[in-house]
Design a protein around this motif. Sequence first.
Motif, mmCIF file in Angstrom:
data_model
loop_
_atom_site.group_PDB
_atom_site.id
_atom_site.type_symbol
_atom_site.label_atom_id
_atom_site.label_comp_id
_atom_site.label_asym_id
_atom_site.label_seq_id
_atom_site.Cartn_x
_atom_site.Cartn_y
_atom_site.Cartn_z
ATOM 1 N N VAL A 325 0.847 -1.206 0.000
ATOM 2 C CA VAL A 325 0.000 0.000 0.000
ATOM 3 C C VAL A 325 0.877 1.249 0.000
ATOM 4 C CG1 VAL A 325 -1.735 1.318 1.274
ATOM 5 C CG2 VAL A 325 -1.923 -1.172 1.138
ATOM 6 N N GLY A 326 1.956 1.232 0.801
ATOM 7 C CA GLY A 326 2.887 2.358 0.821
ATOM 8 C C GLY A 326 3.512 2.584 -0.546
ATOM 9 N N ILE A 327 3.861 1.504 -1.226
ATOM 10 C CA ILE A 327 4.409 1.613 -2.578
ATOM 11 C C ILE A 327 3.373 2.225 -3.517
ATOM 12 C CG2 ILE A 327 5.181 0.277 -4.588
ATOM 13 C CD1 ILE A 327 6.438 -1.716 -2.566
ATOM 14 N N ALA A 328 2.112 1.787 -3.377
ATOM 15 C CA ALA A 328 1.035 2.303 -4.240
ATOM 16 C C ALA A 328 0.866 3.811 -4.090
ATOM 17 C CB ALA A 328 -0.280 1.588 -3.913
ATOM 18 N N PHE A 329 0.957 4.304 -2.861
ATOM 19 C CA PHE A 329 0.847 5.751 -2.640
ATOM 20 C C PHE A 329 1.989 6.505 -3.334
ATOM 21 C CE2 PHE A 329 -2.097 4.888 0.956
ATOM 22 C CZ PHE A 329 -3.035 5.871 0.694
ATOM 23 N N ASN A 330 3.130 5.849 -3.466
ATOM 24 C CA ASN A 330 4.286 6.492 -4.108
ATOM 25 C C ASN A 330 4.312 6.319 -5.617
ATOM 26 O OD1 ASN A 330 6.320 7.626 -1.972
ATOM 27 N ND2 ASN A 330 5.567 5.709 -1.092
ATOM 28 N N LEU A 331 3.327 5.613 -6.148
ATOM 29 C CA LEU A 331 3.243 5.416 -7.599
ATOM 30 C C LEU A 331 2.102 6.212 -8.233
ATOM 31 C CD1 LEU A 331 3.732 1.513 -7.827
ATOM 32 C CD2 LEU A 331 5.453 3.285 -8.227
ATOM 33 N N LEU A 332 1.456 7.061 -7.435
ATOM 34 C CA LEU A 332 0.266 7.771 -7.909
ATOM 35 C C LEU A 332 0.530 8.645 -9.135
ATOM 36 C CD1 LEU A 332 -1.354 8.901 -4.510
ATOM 37 C CD2 LEU A 332 -2.031 6.996 -5.972
ATOM 38 N N HIS A 333 1.781 9.078 -9.316
ATOM 39 C CA HIS A 333 2.100 9.971 -10.430
ATOM 40 C C HIS A 333 2.237 9.224 -11.759
ATOM 41 C CE1 HIS A 333 5.910 8.335 -8.989
ATOM 42 N NE2 HIS A 333 6.414 8.599 -10.183
ATOM 43 N N LEU A 334 2.287 7.901 -11.703
ATOM 44 C CA LEU A 334 2.478 7.112 -12.917
ATOM 45 C C LEU A 334 1.155 6.812 -13.613
ATOM 46 C CD1 LEU A 334 5.080 4.474 -11.640
ATOM 47 C CD2 LEU A 334 5.541 6.569 -12.930
ATOM 48 N N ASN A 335 1.258 6.358 -14.850
ATOM 49 C CA ASN A 335 0.094 5.880 -15.597
ATOM 50 C C ASN A 335 -0.521 4.696 -14.858
ATOM 51 O OD1 ASN A 335 -0.701 3.553 -17.672
ATOM 52 N ND2 ASN A 335 -1.287 5.528 -18.571
ATOM 53 N N LEU A 336 -1.859 4.592 -14.869
ATOM 54 C CA LEU A 336 -2.553 3.563 -14.096
ATOM 55 C C LEU A 336 -2.115 2.153 -14.482
ATOM 56 C CD1 LEU A 336 -4.638 2.728 -11.999
ATOM 57 C CD2 LEU A 336 -6.412 2.979 -13.728
ATOM 58 N N ASN A 337 -1.979 1.884 -15.778
ATOM 59 C CA ASN A 337 -1.535 0.563 -16.212
ATOM 60 C C ASN A 337 -0.143 0.244 -15.662
ATOM 61 O OD1 ASN A 337 -3.846 -0.062 -17.837
ATOM 62 N ND2 ASN A 337 -3.077 1.350 -19.388
ATOM 63 N N THR A 338 0.725 1.252 -15.643
ATOM 64 C CA THR A 338 2.075 1.080 -15.110
ATOM 65 C C THR A 338 2.032 0.816 -13.608
ATOM 66 O OG1 THR A 338 2.906 2.619 -16.794
ATOM 67 C CG2 THR A 338 4.376 2.121 -14.936
ATOM 68 N N GLN A 339 1.140 1.522 -12.907
ATOM 69 C CA GLN A 339 0.993 1.307 -11.460
ATOM 70 C C GLN A 339 0.639 -0.149 -11.155
ATOM 71 O OE1 GLN A 339 -1.387 4.245 -9.200
ATOM 72 N NE2 GLN A 339 -1.359 5.500 -11.035
ATOM 73 N N ILE A 340 -0.329 -0.676 -11.872
ATOM 74 C CA ILE A 340 -0.792 -2.044 -11.606
ATOM 75 C C ILE A 340 0.302 -3.059 -11.915
ATOM 76 C CG2 ILE A 340 -2.436 -3.816 -12.348
ATOM 77 C CD1 ILE A 340 -4.499 -1.556 -12.680
ATOM 78 N N ILE A 341 1.027 -2.858 -13.029
ATOM 79 C CA ILE A 341 2.127 -3.770 -13.374
ATOM 80 C C ILE A 341 3.218 -3.716 -12.302
ATOM 81 C CG2 ILE A 341 3.996 -4.189 -15.022
ATOM 82 C CD1 ILE A 341 2.059 -3.180 -17.216
ATOM 83 N N CYS A 342 3.550 -2.516 -11.840
ATOM 84 C CA CYS A 342 4.572 -2.360 -10.796
ATOM 85 C C CYS A 342 4.135 -3.034 -9.494
ATOM 86 C CB CYS A 342 4.854 -0.882 -10.545
ATOM 87 S SG CYS A 342 5.798 -0.070 -11.852
ATOM 88 N N LEU A 343 2.867 -2.871 -9.136
ATOM 89 C CA LEU A 343 2.363 -3.489 -7.908
ATOM 90 C C LEU A 343 2.433 -5.014 -7.992
ATOM 91 C CD1 LEU A 343 -0.730 -1.220 -7.107
ATOM 92 C CD2 LEU A 343 1.399 -1.365 -5.823
ATOM 93 N N LEU A 344 2.102 -5.560 -9.157
ATOM 94 C CA LEU A 344 2.187 -7.010 -9.333
ATOM 95 C C LEU A 344 3.624 -7.499 -9.177
ATOM 96 C CD1 LEU A 344 -0.270 -7.566 -12.328
ATOM 97 C CD2 LEU A 344 -0.477 -8.584 -10.058
ATOM 98 N N LEU A 345 4.565 -6.773 -9.791
ATOM 99 C CA LEU A 345 5.973 -7.165 -9.722
ATOM 100 C C LEU A 345 6.523 -7.036 -8.298
ATOM 101 C CD1 LEU A 345 7.303 -5.532 -13.027
ATOM 102 C CD2 LEU A 345 6.850 -7.951 -12.592
#
Length: 362
Positions: A325-345
């Motif tokens: 969740v902390g990582i997700a808050f720090n990815l808010l500036h990215l494209n949504l598709n990129t956020q989801i791929i990063c969270l999965l990885l």
Amino acid sequence: MIKTLLENFSPENNATVWLICAFVLAFIIAYQTFPTILYVAKAKHLMDEPDGRSLHSNNTPTLGGIGIFLSLIVLMTIVGAFLNTKVLLLVMGGLTILFFLGLKDDLTVLSASKKLVGQLFAALLLIVFTDTRIIGFSSILEVDTLPYWVSIGFTLFVYILIINAYNLIDGVDGLAGTIAFCASGIFVYLFVNSEDLSLATIAIALCGALIAFLRLNFSKEDKIFMGDTGSMIVGFLLAFFTISFINMAQVDETSNYYRASPALAFALLFYPLIDTLRIFFIRIVIHKTNPFKADKNHIHHKFIQSGYNHVMTTFIICGINVLIVGIAFNLLHLNLNTQIICLLLYGCALYTLPFLLKKLVT
């Protein structure tokens, strides 16, 4: 004097005090309720008997959901006059439907089809009468807005997915309760920021009820399980919080989560969702069996088999989920598709790490 105080009191102007009081009240109600539930369950032999799939060795009461339900219903009844009565009544209605379905399943047996019908009806109550639904994919796969009936159908699917994914992780002491506690606590923060005190109150009341439950769920002498009663009502609330958060963000273009709400919601429920996806893949693709047939292939089962105890398993899994969740808050500036791929990885790597460390130590 009391009448004057009630007439002039505004929860919105005293949000911090209000939420603290809601938390404490929910905790006290649940704390006082559980001893009676334990006594009745033991006296009437309403216990879960260990089988080949169980990770516990003693007969244990499975009626913890009763205490959680009573705490939430009493709290919402008391504070209802100050908040959004329509939403609270519909939530109480949905909880009541699932409470009786879960209770029947805990005491006797309830078919999966009947549980599914009850879950769909409870979800439809909120979707139709509050118009709280996922209105689009926020440009995931280039899909922005869904037709009305497709939106309702997809929102129903999300309800069913979250309710049952949450039910599937209830296999280790404290795991389901702690995951829900952490997620609900973050939802409190999100709802307060969105100025929706009604949802924040329900979320923090759930936190209070879960703390009282976890005290016994971790206990060795007076252990109690959440049961299907608890997992269905808690899963239902987590689904409601998730869909409400996404809906609020999607209709407010000024929101910080306008394009990122699906990714943040995914992060909040990362463990139950990824574990469900993994278990279905194993059952369908690898073992070629019924995807609904119970087994010991869940991630938390693998932790236990690797040598972690129940408490360590719960805190490692929940700690990783909070980190995601902390990582997700720090990815808010990215494209949504990129956020989801990063969270999965990130998520898959983090949940693999404890197994690698265990191998290095041994």
